[in-house]
Write an enzyme that holds these catalytic residues in place. Sequence first.
Site, short mmCIF file in Angstrom:
data_model
loop_
_atom_site.label_atom_id
_atom_site.label_comp_id
_atom_site.label_asym_id
_atom_site.label_seq_id
_atom_site.Cartn_x
_atom_site.Cartn_y
_atom_site.Cartn_z
N TYR A 49 4.06 -8.79 -18.27
CA TYR A 49 2.80 -8.61 -17.56
C TYR A 49 1.61 -9.04 -18.41
CZ TYR A 49 5.30 -5.91 -13.97
OH TYR A 49 6.16 -5.51 -12.97
N PRO A 204 5.09 -2.20 -1.85
CA PRO A 204 5.51 -1.35 -0.74
C PRO A 204 4.64 -1.48 0.52
CG PRO A 204 4.34 -0.04 -2.36
CD PRO A 204 4.54 -1.41 -2.97
N LEU A 205 3.48 -2.10 0.40
CA LEU A 205 2.64 -2.33 1.59
C LEU A 205 3.00 -3.65 2.27
CD1 LEU A 205 -0.89 -1.20 0.32
CD2 LEU A 205 0.90 0.16 1.43
N GLY A 206 3.88 -4.41 1.63
CA GLY A 206 4.33 -5.66 2.22
C GLY A 206 3.21 -6.67 2.35
N VAL A 208 1.20 -6.94 5.04
CA VAL A 208 0.31 -6.55 6.14
C VAL A 208 -1.12 -6.97 5.89
CG1 VAL A 208 -0.62 -4.60 7.45
CG2 VAL A 208 1.80 -4.63 6.82
N PHE A 209 -1.61 -6.78 4.68
CA PHE A 209 -3.01 -7.08 4.37
C PHE A 209 -3.17 -8.40 3.61
CE2 PHE A 209 -2.42 -2.38 4.19
CZ PHE A 209 -3.02 -2.10 5.40
#
Length: 290
Positions: A49, A204-206, A208-209
């Site tokens: 990272y 985990p929000l994929g 979508v946004f």
Amino acid sequence: MTKTTLSPIIAGTMNWGVWDKNLTINEMESMIQICLENKITTFDHADIYGSYTTEEAFGKAFAASQIARDKMQLISKCGIQMTAENRNNKIKHYDYSKEHIIASAERSLTNLQTDYLDVFLLHRPSPLMRSDEIAEAIEKLKSDGKIIDFGLSNFTTSQTDLIRQKTAVNYNQIQFSATNYEPMLDGSLDYMQIHNIRPMSWNPLGSVFRTDLPQTHRLKKLLATLVSKYGLGSDTLLLSWVLKHPAKVIPIAGTVNVARIQALHKAVALELEKEDWFAIWSESMGEDVP
């Protein structure tokens, strides 16, 4: 069985450093404090990272915070060899030799300014990995008290079996969300339940946004209705969708937005109604469930 207890939601640090938010040491220290205040006590790292810089920055922030080590849990990952200014790699590749695994863990300990990692993961599978060599490295790190628990990241079930034949695997970090639901259909989450492997979910929000597609249009329309019903934000509802799966998936949230961090734990308390859970899946697929 796992030897560690992680928070129900994990703070992902991938974007804290130069790859995205470029937080200062003081800002990282503040972010660590905010996470702890909101019951997020586990922090997910990887050696790569920030092109091998974020762990060191986090370690400085952790040291400055004077937070007791037993108040948090630290995860790190190894194995990806990137081309970077501070590495001599000519091409991106993977290295799971015994020497590299041990050296990576020890370097992460130094960078994070800690004596042990709660969980140590192999970042991505390599066609050249040897399970016996990996096991020797992991058992050595465990016996020396440098890691408490061991797992994988982005490994298939057969790849997991390859490692499990030589050493215990207690975690696998995978991509799982309302828009990336394949792990609950291809046997991945079933396999982890059978073998007591705890899934962690990155992104985990994929999407979508992040994307403008018919799939995300459908989901946003449904989520607008559910936001009104539950009185919670769309991101909280999407995390609740992940958390409802019986595999006991632990979402890794990468946000550094304070308001969003404060809302994350509401997903743990929320019991999403079964029909709403299936409605989210249906809208993601664009059809009724099979």
